[in-house]
Scaffold this active site. Structure first.
Site, PDB file in Angstrom:
ATOM      1  CG  ASN A  23      84.586  64.917  19.599  1.00 13.16           C
ATOM      2  OD1 ASN A  23      84.329  66.070  19.958  1.00 13.16           O
ATOM      3  ND2 ASN A  23      85.255  64.070  20.354  1.00 13.16           N
ATOM      4  NE  ARG A  93      93.158  71.856  21.337  1.00 10.33           N
ATOM      5  CZ  ARG A  93      94.340  72.218  20.868  1.00 10.33           C
ATOM      6  NH1 ARG A  93      95.070  73.092  21.508  1.00 10.33           N
ATOM      7  NH2 ARG A  93      94.812  71.681  19.767  1.00 10.33           N
ATOM      8  NE  ARG A 122      93.544  68.690  22.769  1.00 11.37           N
ATOM      9  CZ  ARG A 122      92.226  68.679  22.831  1.00 11.37           C
ATOM     10  NH1 ARG A 122      91.619  69.193  23.874  1.00 11.37           N
ATOM     11  NH2 ARG A 122      91.512  68.154  21.866  1.00 11.37           N
ATOM     12  N   PRO A 123      99.557  70.561  20.643  1.00  8.18           N
ATOM     13  CG  PRO A 123     101.485  69.493  19.875  1.00  8.18           C
ATOM     14  CD  PRO A 123     100.428  69.422  20.939  1.00  8.18           C
ATOM     15  CB  ILE A 124      98.029  73.425  15.841  1.00 10.14           C
ATOM     16  CG1 ILE A 124      98.823  74.627  16.348  1.00 10.14           C
ATOM     17  CG2 ILE A 124      96.693  73.338  16.527  1.00 10.14           C
ATOM     18  CD1 ILE A 124      98.491  75.879  15.687  1.00 10.14           C
ATOM     19  CG  ASP A 125     103.209  69.589  15.572  1.00  8.75           C
ATOM     20  OD1 ASP A 125     102.166  69.449  16.239  1.00  8.75           O
ATOM     21  OD2 ASP A 125     104.065  68.703  15.468  1.00  8.75           O
ATOM     22  CG  LEU A 126     101.067  66.526  13.608  1.00  9.55           C
ATOM     23  CD1 LEU A 126     100.423  65.318  14.270  1.00  9.55           C
ATOM     24  CD2 LEU A 126     102.279  66.094  12.792  1.00  9.55           C
ATOM     25  CG  ASP A 305      87.369  61.526  23.681  1.00  5.93           C
ATOM     26  OD1 ASP A 305      88.331  62.098  24.221  1.00  5.93           O
ATOM     27  OD2 ASP A 305      86.939  61.836  22.553  1.00  5.93           O
ATOM     28  CB  VAL A 327      95.560  59.657  23.034  1.00  4.46           C
ATOM     29  CG1 VAL A 327      95.166  60.728  22.019  1.00  4.46           C
ATOM     30  CG2 VAL A 327      95.314  58.260  22.460  1.00  4.46           C
TER      31      VAL A 327
HETATM   32  N1  EPU Z   1      98.891  66.370  18.259  1.00  4.51           N
HETATM   33  C1  EPU Z   1     100.122  66.868  17.911  1.00  4.51           C
HETATM   34  N2  EPU Z   1     100.184  67.785  16.896  1.00  4.51           N
HETATM   35  C2  EPU Z   1      99.076  68.193  16.229  1.00  4.51           C
HETATM   36  C3  EPU Z   1      97.814  67.661  16.590  1.00  4.51           C
HETATM   37  C4  EPU Z   1      97.767  66.746  17.631  1.00  4.51           C
HETATM   38  O1  EPU Z   1     101.142  66.523  18.487  1.00  4.51           O
HETATM   39  O2  EPU Z   1      99.194  69.029  15.313  1.00  4.51           O
HETATM   40  C5  EPU Z   1      98.815  65.406  19.392  1.00  4.51           C
HETATM   41  C6  EPU Z   1      97.999  65.975  20.552  1.00  4.51           C
HETATM   42  O3  EPU Z   1      98.780  66.800  21.366  1.00  4.51           O
HETATM   43  C7  EPU Z   1      97.519  64.748  21.248  1.00  4.51           C
HETATM   44  C8  EPU Z   1      97.337  63.754  20.097  1.00  4.51           C
HETATM   45  O4  EPU Z   1      98.080  64.282  18.986  1.00  4.51           O
HETATM   46  O5  EPU Z   1      98.471  64.274  22.148  1.00  4.51           O
HETATM   47  C9  EPU Z   1      95.915  63.519  19.676  1.00  4.51           C
HETATM   48  O6  EPU Z   1      95.320  64.720  19.277  1.00  4.51           O
HETATM   49  P1  EPU Z   1      94.235  64.807  18.112  1.00  4.51           P
HETATM   50  O7  EPU Z   1      94.654  65.882  17.177  1.00  4.51           O
HETATM   51  O8  EPU Z   1      93.985  63.448  17.567  1.00  4.51           O
HETATM   52  O9  EPU Z   1      92.976  65.272  18.921  1.00  4.51           O
HETATM   53  P2  EPU Z   1      92.001  66.485  18.610  1.00  4.51           P
HETATM   54  O10 EPU Z   1      91.642  66.490  17.175  1.00  4.51           O
HETATM   55  O11 EPU Z   1      92.533  67.724  19.207  1.00  4.51           O
HETATM   56  C10 EPU Z   1      89.839  65.061  18.953  1.00  4.51           C
HETATM   57  C11 EPU Z   1      88.622  65.138  19.817  1.00  4.51           C
HETATM   58  C12 EPU Z   1      89.013  64.839  21.262  1.00  4.51           C
HETATM   59  C13 EPU Z   1      89.623  63.437  21.300  1.00  4.51           C
HETATM   60  C14 EPU Z   1      90.801  63.347  20.353  1.00  4.51           C
HETATM   61  C15 EPU Z   1      91.415  61.964  20.261  1.00  4.51           C
HETATM   62  C16 EPU Z   1      87.269  66.772  18.663  1.00  4.51           C
HETATM   63  C17 EPU Z   1      86.674  68.117  18.644  1.00  4.51           C
HETATM   64  N3  EPU Z   1      88.039  66.470  19.721  1.00  4.51           N
HETATM   65  O12 EPU Z   1      90.732  66.052  19.449  1.00  4.51           O
HETATM   66  O13 EPU Z   1      87.819  64.857  22.015  1.00  4.51           O
HETATM   67  O14 EPU Z   1      90.048  63.141  22.607  1.00  4.51           O
HETATM   68  O15 EPU Z   1      90.397  63.747  19.027  1.00  4.51           O
HETATM   69  O16 EPU Z   1      90.480  61.038  19.889  1.00  4.51           O
HETATM   70  O17 EPU Z   1      87.051  65.977  17.766  1.00  4.51           O
HETATM   71  C18 EPU Z   1      86.503  65.019  23.942  1.00  4.51           C
HETATM   72  O18 EPU Z   1      85.506  64.884  23.228  1.00  4.51           O
HETATM   73  O19 EPU Z   1      86.451  64.974  25.209  1.00  4.51           O
HETATM   74  C19 EPU Z   1      87.810  65.262  23.325  1.00  4.51           C
HETATM   75  C20 EPU Z   1      88.842  65.764  23.983  1.00  4.51           C
END
Ligand code: EPU
Length: 416
Positions: A23, A93, A122-126, A305, A327
Site C-alpha cells: 500500500n 481499484r 468504496r466511493p471516490i467522492d472525496l 487490514d 472503516v
Molecule cells: N471513502 C469514501 N469516499 C471516498 C474514499 C473513501 O467514503 O472518496 C470511504 C470508503 O468507502 C471506506 C473508507 O472511506 O469506507 C476508507 O477508505 P480509504 O479511502 O481510506 O481506503 P483506500 O484508500 O481505498 C487503502 C488501502 C486498503 C486499506 C484502506 C484503509 C491501498 C491501495 N489500499 O484503501 O488496503 O484497507 O486504505 O486503511 O492503499 C488491503 O491492503 O487489503 C486494503 C484493502
C-alpha cells in the site's frame, strides 16, 4: 487454478523478512508520473497489484524496467496518453490513484469508474471533491470519470473521512499545482508519510504528512530520485499473528515498530510476548491467547487490514471477544469461511462476537478478499487436519512468497 493447502503445523520458529509495503508502493509508482525523469524504486514487492499498476503506467506511455528482484525503474518522460481503461482499473481499484498525478502533469485524465468491491461500496467522492477544490472540471459518463484543468490551483480541502486514497490522490495533484493546498482531516497512515517523502525527494514540498493537516506547496516540475519503500506493516502483523496462533516463537525482520503500535498492543493484551530485538521484533506465544476486543479505526487506531487475521486468532482464544469494523461496510466475508472451520462467530451489523473454542478443524474454504485469505491460512495452521483454500489470487495480490515464507518458519503451507 491454484489452491493453497494448509496442514496443522507445529509452533512456528525462525526468522521472516518483511517485504516492502504494497500500500506504499502503489501510490509511489503512481506518483512517478509526476516526474519527467527516471525514478528508481527499491524494496519493491513484485506482487500482482504492483504488476497491474505497472501495466497502467505503461499504457499511459511510461517506461518500466525491473532492475533486480526488488528494484524497478520508472521513467514517465514520454507519457502521451491520459486514459486508464476499464480492463486495468477493474483488476485493481488502486489504479484510480493515477488520476491525481495525470491531471497535474497532463492537465487531463480519463479513468474508468472503479466501482465497489468485496469489502464495501468504496466511493471516490472525496477524491473528486479534492480535485474540484483545486479547480478541475469533473465529468462522468459511459463508466468513465474525466477531469481536466489548464492549471490546478491550491486551496483548502476538508475530507469528511480521513480516506487514505483521497489524501494520496489530492497530495499528488497538489504537488504540481499553483500555490498551497491544505488537506484537513487527512489520513495519517505511514503510507501517506512514505508518499510525501517520495514527492519531497523528487523536489516537491509536502509538510505535515502523518498528521491530520497536510500542506502541499506546488512546484513547477519534479525530478527523478531513488526511493526505498517502507516495510509492509500488514504483512508483519500477519506473521506476528501466525506466531501467536501456533504458540510459536519467531522474529519478524525489517519492520518499523512505530507503525505496528496498535497491533503490538492488542497482541500483548492477548498474552503474546513481544520484544524488540536487534533487527526487528521477537514474537513469542507460550500459551493459548486470551480474548481481546478490537475496533478498527483509521491510523493510529487498529488497522482494518488486520481485522480478519485477528478474528482467526480470536476464534481459538480463551473467552469471548467483540470485533467492530468501522472503516469498511462489508468486511466480514471471512466469517462464513471461519465458521466452516468450526469457529463460533455471530454478526450483528458492524460487530462480530467471537466465542473462542479450543481448536478449529480444517475444511475447504474460499479466500473472499486479500486479508480474509490471509486469515484462513492462519486458521489453517492451527486447525486439526487439512484446509484447502481456493481463490488464492486474492492472497497473491498482497503477500510475497507466502508459502515459502511460512515453510521457512516450519508452517505446512503448500500451493497445489
Ligand atoms: N471513502 C469514501 N469516499 C471516498 C474514499 C473513501 O467514503 O472518496 C470511504 C470508503 O468507502 C471506506 C473508507 O472511506 O469506507 C476508507 O477508505 P480509504 O479511502 O481510506 O481506503 P483506500 O484508500 O481505498 C487503502 C488501502 C486498503 C486499506 C484502506 C484503509 C491501498 C491501495 N489500499 O484503501 O488496503 O484497507 O486504505 O486503511 O492503499 C488491503 O491492503 O487489503 C486494503 C484493502
Amino acid at each position: 487454478m491454484s489452491k493453497i493447502v494448509v496442514e496443522s503445523s507445529p509452533p512456528l520458529r525462525g526468522t521472516v523478512r518483511i517485504s516492502g509495503a504494497k500500500n506504499a508502493v502503489l501510490p509511489v509508482i503512481a506518483a512517478s508520473l509526476l516526474s519527467g525523469q527516471k525514478c528508481i524504486l527499491e524494496d519493491i514487492p513484485f506482487l500482482n497489484d504492483v504488476e497491474v499498476m505497472s501495466e497502467v503506467l505503461v499504457s499511459l506511455g511510461a517506461d518500466i524496467k525491473k532492475l533486480s528482484n526488488m528494484r524497478m525503474e520508472v521513467n514517465s518522460r514520454n507519457i502521451d496518453n491520459y486514459e486508464a481503461p476499464y480492463e486495468l482499473v477493474r483488476r485493481m481499484r488502486a489504479s484510480f490513484l493515477v488520476l491525481g498525478p495525470l491531471l497535474a502533469r497532463m492537465g487531463k485524465a480519463r479513468i474508468s469508474f472503479p466501482g465497489g468491491c468485496a469489502i464495501g461500496t468504496r466511493p471516490i467522492d472525496l477524491h473528486l471533491k479534492g480535485f474540484s477544490a483545486l479547480g478541475a472540471e469533473i465529468t462522468m459518463g459511459h463508466g468513465y470519470i474525466e477531469a481536466s484543468a489548464k492549471k490546478l490551483k491550491g486551496d483548502r480541502v476538508y475530507l469528511d473521512f480521513p480516506s487514505v486514497g483521497a489524501t494520496e490522490n489530492i497530495m499528488m495533484a497538489a504537488a504540481l499545482a499553483e500555490g498551497r493546498t491544505v488537506i484537513e482531516n487527512a489520513a495519517e497512515e505511514p503510507e501517506i508519510v512514505d508518499l510525501a517523502t517520495f514527492i519531497n525527494k523528487m523536489g516537491g514540498c509536502v509538510k505535515g504528512a502523518g498528521t491530520d493537516t497536510v500542506k502541499i506547496d506546488g512546484v513547477k516540475e519534479l525530478k527523478g530520485c531513488t526511493h526505498t519503500v517502507i516495510p509492509d506493516r500488514v504483512e508483519a502483523g500477519t506473521y506476528m499473528v501466525a506466531a501467536a496462533i501456533t504458540r510459536g516463537d519467531i522474529i519478524v525482520e525489517n519492520v518499523v515498530i512505530n507503525h505496528l503500535m496498535s497491533v503490538i498492543a492488542k497482541l500483548k493484551e492477548a498474552g503474546v510476548i513481544i520484544q524488540e530485538v536487534e533487527n526487528g521484533l521477537r514474537v513469542y506465544a507460550p500459551e493459548r491467547v486470551k480474548a481481546v476486543d478490537i475496533k478498527t479505526l483509521p491510523y493510529a487506531g487498529f488497522p482494518t487490514d488486520m481485522q480478519a487475521q485477528m478474528m482467526a486468532l480470536m476464534s481459538v482464544a480463551r473467552g469471548t471477544s467483540v470485533i467492530i469494523e468501522t472503516v469498511f461496510d462489508n468486511r466480514f466475508m471471512h466469517v462464513n469461511e471461519l465458521r466452516r472451520m468450526g469457529a463460533n462467530i455471530k454478526i450483528d451489523g458492524r460487530s462480530a462476537v467471537v466465542q473462542g473454542i479450543p481448536e478449529l478443524t480444517g475444511a475447504p474454504v474460499k479466500a473472499t478478499d486479500l486479508r480474509a485469505g490471509a486469515a484462513l491460512i492462519l486458521a489453517g495452521l492451527a486447525a486439526r487436519g487439512r484446509t484447502e483454500i481456493t481463490d488464492v489470487y486474492h492472497i497473491d495480490r498482497g503477500y510475497t512468497d507466502i508459502e515459502k515464507k511460512f515453510q521457512s518458519l516450519g508452517g505446512k503451507v503448500y500451493r497445489i
